[in-house]
Design a protein around this motif. Structure first.
Motif, PDB file in Angstrom:
ATOM      1  N   MET A   3     -28.474 -35.424  -0.492  1.00  0.00           N
ATOM      2  CA  MET A   3     -27.909 -34.864   0.727  1.00  0.00           C
ATOM      3  C   MET A   3     -26.622 -35.605   1.084  1.00  0.00           C
ATOM      4  O   MET A   3     -26.343 -36.655   0.556  1.00  0.00           O
ATOM      5  N   LEU A   5     -24.455 -38.029   2.743  1.00  0.00           N
ATOM      6  CA  LEU A   5     -24.752 -39.281   3.415  1.00  0.00           C
ATOM      7  C   LEU A   5     -23.527 -39.689   4.216  1.00  0.00           C
ATOM      8  O   LEU A   5     -22.523 -40.082   3.677  1.00  0.00           O
ATOM      9  N   LYS A   6     -23.619 -39.559   5.526  1.00  0.00           N
ATOM     10  CA  LYS A   6     -22.457 -39.780   6.358  1.00  0.00           C
ATOM     11  C   LYS A   6     -21.932 -41.216   6.228  1.00  0.00           C
ATOM     12  O   LYS A   6     -20.740 -41.442   6.189  1.00  0.00           O
ATOM     13  N   LEU A   7     -22.855 -42.144   6.149  1.00  0.00           N
ATOM     14  CA  LEU A   7     -22.467 -43.536   6.074  1.00  0.00           C
ATOM     15  C   LEU A   7     -21.678 -43.805   4.809  1.00  0.00           C
ATOM     16  O   LEU A   7     -20.630 -44.438   4.824  1.00  0.00           O
ATOM     17  N   LEU A  11     -17.710 -44.973   4.479  1.00  0.00           N
ATOM     18  CA  LEU A  11     -17.224 -46.164   3.789  1.00  0.00           C
ATOM     19  C   LEU A  11     -16.249 -45.797   2.682  1.00  0.00           C
ATOM     20  O   LEU A  11     -15.249 -46.486   2.466  1.00  0.00           O
ATOM     21  N   LEU A  14     -12.963 -44.878   4.278  1.00  0.00           N
ATOM     22  CA  LEU A  14     -12.302 -46.074   4.790  1.00  0.00           C
ATOM     23  C   LEU A  14     -11.592 -46.815   3.658  1.00  0.00           C
ATOM     24  O   LEU A  14     -10.441 -47.220   3.781  1.00  0.00           O
ATOM     25  N   GLU A  15     -12.281 -46.959   2.558  1.00  0.00           N
ATOM     26  CA  GLU A  15     -11.691 -47.635   1.404  1.00  0.00           C
ATOM     27  C   GLU A  15     -10.467 -46.864   0.910  1.00  0.00           C
ATOM     28  O   GLU A  15      -9.440 -47.448   0.571  1.00  0.00           O
ATOM     29  N   ALA A  42     -14.482 -47.497  10.814  1.00  0.00           N
ATOM     30  CA  ALA A  42     -15.063 -48.845  10.774  1.00  0.00           C
ATOM     31  C   ALA A  42     -15.981 -49.040  11.978  1.00  0.00           C
ATOM     32  O   ALA A  42     -17.085 -49.576  11.844  1.00  0.00           O
ATOM     33  N   VAL A  45     -19.348 -47.064  11.521  1.00  0.00           N
ATOM     34  CA  VAL A  45     -20.252 -47.682  10.553  1.00  0.00           C
ATOM     35  C   VAL A  45     -20.883 -48.928  11.154  1.00  0.00           C
ATOM     36  O   VAL A  45     -22.094 -49.144  11.054  1.00  0.00           O
ATOM     37  N   GLN A  46     -20.043 -49.727  11.769  1.00  0.00           N
ATOM     38  CA  GLN A  46     -20.506 -50.960  12.407  1.00  0.00           C
ATOM     39  C   GLN A  46     -21.618 -50.657  13.384  1.00  0.00           C
ATOM     40  O   GLN A  46     -22.668 -51.286  13.405  1.00  0.00           O
ATOM     41  N   LYS A  48     -23.564 -47.951  13.580  1.00  0.00           N
ATOM     42  CA  LYS A  48     -24.759 -47.423  12.946  1.00  0.00           C
ATOM     43  C   LYS A  48     -25.602 -48.526  12.319  1.00  0.00           C
ATOM     44  O   LYS A  48     -26.820 -48.544  12.427  1.00  0.00           O
ATOM     45  N   LEU A  49     -24.930 -49.481  11.672  1.00  0.00           N
ATOM     46  CA  LEU A  49     -25.671 -50.516  10.968  1.00  0.00           C
ATOM     47  C   LEU A  49     -26.252 -51.571  11.891  1.00  0.00           C
ATOM     48  O   LEU A  49     -27.300 -52.135  11.623  1.00  0.00           O
ATOM     49  N   ALA A  52     -29.367 -50.190  14.516  1.00  0.00           N
ATOM     50  CA  ALA A  52     -30.485 -49.389  14.012  1.00  0.00           C
ATOM     51  C   ALA A  52     -31.840 -50.024  14.261  1.00  0.00           C
ATOM     52  O   ALA A  52     -31.975 -51.245  14.305  1.00  0.00           O
TER      53      ALA A  52
ATOM     54  N   GLU B 174     -31.131 -42.171   4.120  1.00  0.00           N
ATOM     55  CA  GLU B 174     -31.475 -42.007   5.524  1.00  0.00           C
ATOM     56  C   GLU B 174     -32.977 -41.856   5.694  1.00  0.00           C
ATOM     57  O   GLU B 174     -33.519 -42.136   6.750  1.00  0.00           O
ATOM     58  N   PRO B 199     -32.482 -51.453   8.602  1.00  0.00           N
ATOM     59  CA  PRO B 199     -33.360 -50.677   9.473  1.00  0.00           C
ATOM     60  C   PRO B 199     -32.848 -49.269   9.789  1.00  0.00           C
ATOM     61  O   PRO B 199     -33.554 -48.507  10.431  1.00  0.00           O
ATOM     62  N   ALA B 200     -31.665 -48.942   9.318  1.00  0.00           N
ATOM     63  CA  ALA B 200     -31.123 -47.626   9.637  1.00  0.00           C
ATOM     64  C   ALA B 200     -31.747 -46.502   8.822  1.00  0.00           C
ATOM     65  O   ALA B 200     -31.068 -45.550   8.448  1.00  0.00           O
ATOM     66  N   LEU B 309     -21.796 -55.117   6.365  1.00  0.00           N
ATOM     67  CA  LEU B 309     -20.992 -55.435   7.547  1.00  0.00           C
ATOM     68  C   LEU B 309     -19.910 -56.454   7.196  1.00  0.00           C
ATOM     69  O   LEU B 309     -18.792 -56.370   7.686  1.00  0.00           O
ATOM     70  N   LEU B 312     -17.331 -54.625   5.439  1.00  0.00           N
ATOM     71  CA  LEU B 312     -16.666 -53.778   6.422  1.00  0.00           C
ATOM     72  C   LEU B 312     -15.624 -54.566   7.201  1.00  0.00           C
ATOM     73  O   LEU B 312     -14.495 -54.123   7.392  1.00  0.00           O
ATOM     74  N   THR B 315     -12.707 -55.183   5.071  1.00  0.00           N
ATOM     75  CA  THR B 315     -11.918 -53.963   4.935  1.00  0.00           C
ATOM     76  C   THR B 315     -11.100 -53.721   6.200  1.00  0.00           C
ATOM     77  O   THR B 315      -9.929 -53.337   6.122  1.00  0.00           O
TER      78      THR B 315
END
Lengths: 73, 451
Positions: A3, A5-7, A11, A14-15, A42, A45-46, A48-49, A52, B174, B199-200, B309, B312, B315
Motif C-alpha cells: 500500500m 506508505l505516506k511516511l 522521506l 524530502l531526500e 520534515a 515525519v517528525q 508522526k514518529l 505515536a 502501518e 510505535p507508529a 529521527l 531526519l 537531512t
C-alpha cells in the motif's frame, strides 16, 4: 500488494528535495518553494514518529467475519 | 537366526545385484565337511579358508536388519559408502554400494543411529567380514528428520523456496500481523521491541496454537485469516509467523505442509520467527524472510524511529544549509553585477561629466573674477584719469579757461584780435578782459605782436 506508505514517500520526497537543491541549478524562486515543502515534510515525519502510540489488537476470524478485541499484554 | 531360503529374501530385491558368490550346498553339509577337514589334517590355503567362511556367513545369516550408530563414514569417489556400525561394545564394518546408496532418502553421517538392512559376508581378499547394506533408514528421532528432508525436497522441487518470488519486507509498515500463541512470551517480547522501536504501527495478533495436536492447522488458518483481513478490510504490510524456542517436536508444526502452503499463498510479506538461531524449519524456507528468533523478527519488521529521527534532523540541516548557501551565492552574484563596469559606466560617465562641469565652472569662475577685477581696475583708472581731466581740477591748479565773446574756448592767440573782449573763467569767479596785446607762436617760438 504494497500500500502507499505516506511516511516512506515523505522521506523519499524530502531526500529528493535536498538533493535537487544541493546538486542542481535551481532558481531562487523555485528554491524557496522547495525549501518550504521540505520543511513541511520534515515536520510531518517528525510529528508522526515522535507522537505515536502502539496500538495492539487481537483478531479472531468467525463465520460472520472478524472480531477484534483490545489486546492486553 | 532367521533361515528363510535365500530365494525368498532375494525376491524383495529383485533388481539388487548380489555381489557375493554363493555355492548352493546346504548348511548341514558344509558343517560336516568342515569337521571332516579338521580331522583329516587337510591344510587350507588362506583363499580356501576365506572362501568357506564367506559361504558360511552368507548362508548362516541371510539378510538382516541391523541397528547401530554410524561412524567412520566415508563416501568414496567411486560412489560406494564405507562406514562402521557400532553399539556400546561392538562394531562391524559396513559397505553400501553406489547403485544402492543412491536410493537413500537421507544423507548418512557419523553419529547417526540407523536401521540397516543387508547381507553379512566376508570380504575374502582381506578376510574381513562386513555387512553389505542394501537399505538404510534413520532410527527413532531420525524418522522426523527423514520426513523433514522429504517434505523439504518436495516443496523445493515445486518452487516454494524460490528466492525470486520472495517479497520485500516494507520498511515503514502501518499495520503488522503476528501469528503466534497469544499467551506465550515470544509475543510479549515482540510487542515490547515494536513499542520501543516504532510505535507508529497497529499490531494485529492472529492467535494460534504453536505446538501439539492440530497446531499446524491453526497456524495455517491464522495466516489465511490475516490474508483475508488484508484483502477485505484493511491492508496489512507485514506478517510475522513464529514461536519461541523448544525441542524439535515442539517446533514441528512449522515443518508441516499446511503451514508451508499458507505461507506460500500469502499476499502479505512474511517473516518466519521460529525458535532459536540454530533451528531451521520448513516455514523458514518458504517465508519471504527468515528471522533467527521472534525478537529478531520484530527488529526486521519495523525500523528504529530514533535512527530515522536522527537522519531526519541531519537531512533538515542539509536543507537549511543548502538554502543558506544558495542565498549567499545569489547575493554575491547580485553584488558583483551591481559593481560591474557595465552597470556603473553611466554613473561613471555622469561623474566624469560632473567633474568636467566643475572644472568648467571653476574656469568660468576664475575668468569672470579676473575680468571683473580688470574691469574694475580699468574703470578705476579711467575714473582717475577722468578725474584728472576734470576741468574743475585744472582750474584748481590756477589755470583758467579763456573763451571768446561767443563762448568758444581760446586755444590760440590767433583766435582773438587786440581789443576783443574775452571771458576768463577762474577757479572761483570770472573776468571780462580786453585783449591789450597778443603774441603768436610758430612752432613754439614766440613772436610779439601788438602795441
Amino acid at each position: 500488494m504494497r500500500m502507499e506508505l505516506k511516511l516512506e514517500k515523505a522521506l523519499e520526497r524530502l531526500e529528493e528535495i535536498v538533493q535537487q537543491l544541493e546538486q542542481q541549478e535551481v532558481s531562487l524562486d523555485d528554491s524557496l518553494k522547495l525549501f518550504e515543502e521540505g520543511v513541511k515534510l520534515a515536520d510531518s515525519v517528525q510529528k508522526k514518529l515522535s507522537e505515536a502510540q502502539l496500538r495492539i489488537k487481537k483478531v479472531v476470524s468467525e463465520a460472520q467475519g472478524f472480531r477484534t478485541e483490545d489486546f492486553e499484554i | 537366526m532367521n533361515r528363510k531360503s535365500q530365494s525368498e529374501q532375494l525376491s524383495f530385491f529383485a533388481e539388487a545385484p548380489r555381489r557375493s558368490r554363493s555355492r548352493k550346498s546346504p548348511p548341514e553339509e558344509k558343517i560336516s565337511q568342515a569337521e571332516e577337514r579338521s580331522s583329516s589334517a587337510e591344510v587350507y590355503t588362506v583363499s580356501q579358508l576365506n572362501s568357506e567362511i564367506h559361504d558360511l556367513l552368507e548362508t548362516g545369516f541371510s539378510p538382516i536388519w541391523l541397528e547401530g550408530e554410524i561412524s567412520n563414514f566415508r563416501h568414496h569417489t567411486s560412489g560406494h559408502m564405507y562406514f562402521t556400525l557400532k553399539d556400546e561394545s561392538a562394531e562391524i564394518d559396513a559397505v553400501m554400494f553406489s547403485d544402492l546408496n543412491e536410493l537413500l532418502e537421507f544423507d548418512p553421517n557419523d553419529g547417526q543411529k540407523v536401521l540397516a538392512f543387508g547381507q553379512v559376508t566376508l570380504y575374502e581378499k582381506r578376510g574381513k567380514y562386513q555387512i553389505e547394506v542394501q537399505q538404510m533408514k534413520p532410527a527413532g528421532i531420525g524418522k522426523l528428520q527423514l520426513e523433514f528432508e522429504k517434505l523439504k525436497a518436495r516443496l523445493q522441487a515445486e518452487g516454494l523456496f524460490d528466492p525470486d518470488i520472495k517479497k520485500p519486507i516494507p520498511r515503514f509498515p502501518e499495520r503488522i500481523a503476528i501469528v503466534t500463541s497469544a499467551e506465550a512470551a515470544a509475543l510479549r517480547d515482540m510487542l515490547k521491541i515494536i513499542s520501543q522501536r516504532y510505535p507508529a504501527v497497529e499490531v494485529l495478533v492472529f492467535p494460534a496454537k504453536v505446538q501439539g495436536e492440530g497446531a499446524a492447522q491453526e497456524i495455517a488458518h491464522s495466516i489465511r485469516s490475516a490474508n483475508l483481513y488484508h484483502q477485505t478490510l484493511k491492508p496489512i504490510d507485514t506478517m510475522i509467523v513464529g514461536r519461541g524456542g523448544g525441542s524439535l517436536e515442539d517446533l514441528w508444526a512449522f515443518n508441516e505442509e499446511p503451514v508451508a502452503r499458507a505461507l506460500f499463498d500469502s499476499h502479505i510479506p512474511t517473516i518466519s520467527a521460529v525458535g532459536h538461531e540454530v533451528d531451521v524449519t520448513i516455514a523458514d524456507f518458504v517465508a519471504d524472510l527468515r528471522a533467527p528468533t521472534p525478537t529478531a523478527a520484530a527488529q526486521l519488521a519495523v525500523p528504529d524511529a530514533h535512527e530515522i529521527l536522527l537522519i531526519l534532523h541531519e537531512t533538515y540541516r542539509r536543507l537549511v544549509r543548502t538554502q543558506k548557501l544558495h542565498f549567499d551565492q545569489c547575493r554575491m552574484r547580485l553584488e558583483l553585477i551591481l559593481r560591474s563596469r557595465g552597470l556603473h559606466r553611466p554613473i561613471e560617465r555622469m561623474r566624469e561629466h560632473q567633474q568636467s562641469l566643475d572644472h568648467l565652472e571653476d574656469l568660468l569662475g576664475r575668468n569672470t573674477k579676473q575680468k571683473l577685477h580688470n574691469t574694475h581696475e580699468r574703470a578705476h583708472t579711467l575714473l582717475q584719469r577722468l578725474e584728472s581731466l576734470n576741468p574743475a581740477k585744472v582750474l584748481q591748479r590756477g589755470f583758467s579757461i579763456v573763451e571768446t565773446s561767443e563762448g568758444k574756448p581760446v586755444k590760440s592767440a590767433k583766435q582773438v584780435a587786440v581789443g576783443d573782449h574775452v571771458k576768463v573763467t577762474l577757479h572761483h569767479g570770472r573776468l571780462i578782459c580786453d585783449v591789450k596785446a597778443k603774441e603768436e607762436d610758430s612752432y613754439g617760438t614766440q613772436t610779439r605782436k601788438g602795441a
